[in-house]
Design an enzyme around this catalytic site. Structure first.
Site, PDB file in Angstrom:
ATOM      1  N   LYS A  92       0.840  -1.195   0.000  1.00 62.47           N
ATOM      2  CA  LYS A  92       0.000   0.000   0.000  1.00 62.47           C
ATOM      3  C   LYS A  92       0.879   1.251   0.000  1.00 62.47           C
ATOM      4  O   LYS A  92       1.974   1.253   0.578  1.00 62.47           O
ATOM      5  CB  LYS A  92      -0.904  -0.044   1.235  1.00 62.47           C
ATOM      6  CG  LYS A  92      -1.926   1.065   1.353  1.00 62.47           C
ATOM      7  CD  LYS A  92      -2.771   0.853   2.605  1.00 62.47           C
ATOM      8  CE  LYS A  92      -3.789   1.943   2.822  1.00 62.47           C
ATOM      9  NZ  LYS A  92      -4.592   1.711   4.056  1.00 62.47           N
TER      10      LYS A  92
ATOM     11  N   SER B 226      -9.308   2.412   3.409  1.00 62.76           N
ATOM     12  CA  SER B 226      -8.381   3.132   2.565  1.00 62.76           C
ATOM     13  C   SER B 226      -7.463   2.209   1.748  1.00 62.76           C
ATOM     14  O   SER B 226      -6.714   2.675   0.897  1.00 62.76           O
ATOM     15  CB  SER B 226      -7.504   4.041   3.437  1.00 62.76           C
ATOM     16  OG  SER B 226      -6.755   3.261   4.376  1.00 62.76           O
TER      17      SER B 226
ATOM     18  N   SER C 137      -9.997  -0.206   7.313  1.00 65.04           N
ATOM     19  CA  SER C 137      -9.387   0.024   6.009  1.00 65.04           C
ATOM     20  C   SER C 137      -8.944  -1.227   5.272  1.00 65.04           C
ATOM     21  O   SER C 137      -8.641  -1.168   4.079  1.00 65.04           O
ATOM     22  CB  SER C 137      -8.189   0.975   6.140  1.00 65.04           C
ATOM     23  OG  SER C 137      -8.631   2.274   6.440  1.00 65.04           O
TER      24      SER C 137
END
Length: 483
Positions: A71, A147, A171
């Protein structure tokens, strides 16, 4: 290896092919790049790829030689960009590997790129200005969640079998639910946040993954768990590897079900129907399932306010550091409306208010801990609604202040965040889909502090019994039905 073959395997399966000499890591890497080129123009999940020079020893770990994505926040890789999904950090290059990156290297994973995140991981949809919206492989007009939305979309679409993500309020679990994947938020202290941080978002954030199979997430957690020098605390190590737990029978579990969330947000009909079918499945497997009254330990309003104080005060510190490092202003030219509103709100949070927020965190943690005296597992929907249309948060971001934004986000995802406050493990499991739209629906299972083993046992059992296995999103025409 052809892409149609590559997407047919999970990460452990690919590593087994490497160990047996049937394929090389370079061939897997080529297939991963080809898969990225095939689907990324549609889903916008991968923001950058790069050549790889790691040469793992085949068979050295259960994941050696497998392509992997990290990520764009939370894990630094020396010499590679980590921009946190933000114009404020555009061009940021990591100077050194974080502890997690070192463990990913030792696991033999071949990290070849980074996935999209919402700006500063500050939303449950992934639609940053910096790189644009990430689209759900099941419906390109829908959000992939956030996210860690880039990770979720990339794994669902077959780019990789397993990807890194972080979770401070859902997330990992929300993208897992939106994309039809398995997603686990580990216990607080299970995976080191160092060396640059002891905690992230005051202990609310953890590292984890999304995957297509349970054993992949178990194998990764086995490789990355454990304390590093200087960690402020750590979770006790499990008695056996998590990969062994996946195939162990969970026994007859006492499962408490929470249908309607704290705060008044009602679970929509498709999700409530999916929850009902899940409880039926659990009962057919021999588990004791009952409706549960689970106290949050705080009024919803004070709970939201405490989280707003924790999140925005931490946000101020991070943004001030970035602005100083890059000599950039903190305004609408560098930040999105929701992030900027959070920054301005956080500037007004006093030290006393910040400390008081930990009192609420403690009350929530103690209240949820008591429920695990009664139940082995708590079951809730991961989110109370189907994946939201892209742009659904845009108007709110323009009009809400920092507290209003947190309230809006928590209203749309009320089930996930309490387990971040409590620090307990929780997973989203892809057990079904909406009959009308075909969109995935995830179910969240939570356990007491340190009890990932219990979750992996149940997840392994559910994976064997679930009708979800093998479904292919419309964005990808390849065949990935075999594991």
């Amino acid at each position: 290896m052809r892409v149609a073959e590559y997407v047919n395997y999970d990460a452990v399966g690919l590593a087994e092919l490497v160990a047996e000499g049937e394929v090389t890591p370079d061939e897997l890497q080529a297939a991963a790049i080809e898969a990225t080129q095939a689907v990324n123009p549609q889903i916008n999940a991968v923001v950058e790829t790069w050549p790889t020079d790691d040469v793992p020893k085949p068979g050295s770990t259960p994941l050696a030689g497998v392509p992997f994505l990290v990520k764009d926040i939370g894990v630094s890789m020396a010499g590679r960009r980590m921009e946190l999904g933000s114009r404020l950090a555009a061009g940021n290059v990591a100077r050194a590997d974080s502890f997690l990156m070192l463990r990913l290297r030792r696991a033999g994973l071949v990290t070849f790129g980074r996935t999209a995140t919402s700006e500063m991981a500050y939303s449950i949809t992934t639609e940053p200005v910096l790189y644009g919206a990430t689209r759900n492989p099941w419906n390109l007009e829908r959000s992939a969640g956030g996210s860690s939305g880039g990770a979720g979309a990339a794994v669902a679409a077959g780019v990789v079998s397993l990807a890194h993500g972080t979770d401070a309020a859902g997330s990992l679990r929300i993208p897992a639910a939106y994309n039809g994947l398995f997603g686990l938020k580990p216990t607080r202290g299970r995976v080191s946040m160092g060396p640059d941080f002891d905690e992230v978002f005051s202990g609310l954030a953890v590292h984890g993954s999304v995957s297509r199979t349970v054993r992949d997430s178990a194998a990764l957690l086995d490789q990355i768990r454990g304390a590093e020098p200087g960690d402020p605390y750590f979770a006790q190590q499990p008695s056996r590897p998590y990969t062994e737990e996946v195939t162990r029978h969970p026994g007859r579990l006492r499962i408490g079900v929470l249908t309607q969330a704290w705060g008044g947000r009602r679970t929509t009909a498709p999700v409530a129907d999916a929850l009902s079918r899940t409880t039926g499945l659990l009962e057919s497997l021999g588990h004791q399932v009952e409706e549960a009254g689970i106290g949050l330990g705080a009024d919803w309003e004070e709970y939201v306010l405490a989280n707003a104080h924790l999140f925005t005060a931490n946000l101020v510190a991070s943004l001030d550091e970035l602005a100083a490092a890059f000599d950039r202003p903190i305004d609408s030219s560098t930040l999105e409306p929701a992030t900027l509103a959070g920054y301005h709100y956080g500037q007004r949070v006093s030290g006393a208010q910040f400390v008081a927020a930990f009192t609420i965190r403690n009350r929530v943690a103690r209240s949820l801990a008591r429920c695990f005296d009664t139940y082995d597992i708590v079951l809730t929907p991961t989110v109370p609604e189907l994946p939201t249309p892209l742009g659904a948060y845009a108007e709110s971001a323009q009009t809400l202040d920092g507290l209003g934004w947190i309230d809006r986000v928590f209203d749309r995802s009320p089930f996930t965040m309490p387990f971040n406050m409590a620090g307990t493990p929780a997973m989203s499991v892809p057990l079904t889909a909406d009959a009308g739209t075909g969109l995935p629906i995830g179910m969240q299972f939570a356990a007491g502090y340190g009890f990932e083993s219990r979750l992996f046992r149940l997840a392994g059992q559910l994976e064997q019994a679930s009708p979800w296995s093998g479904r292919i999103p419309p964005v990808w025409a390849g065949n990935r039905t075999g594991h």
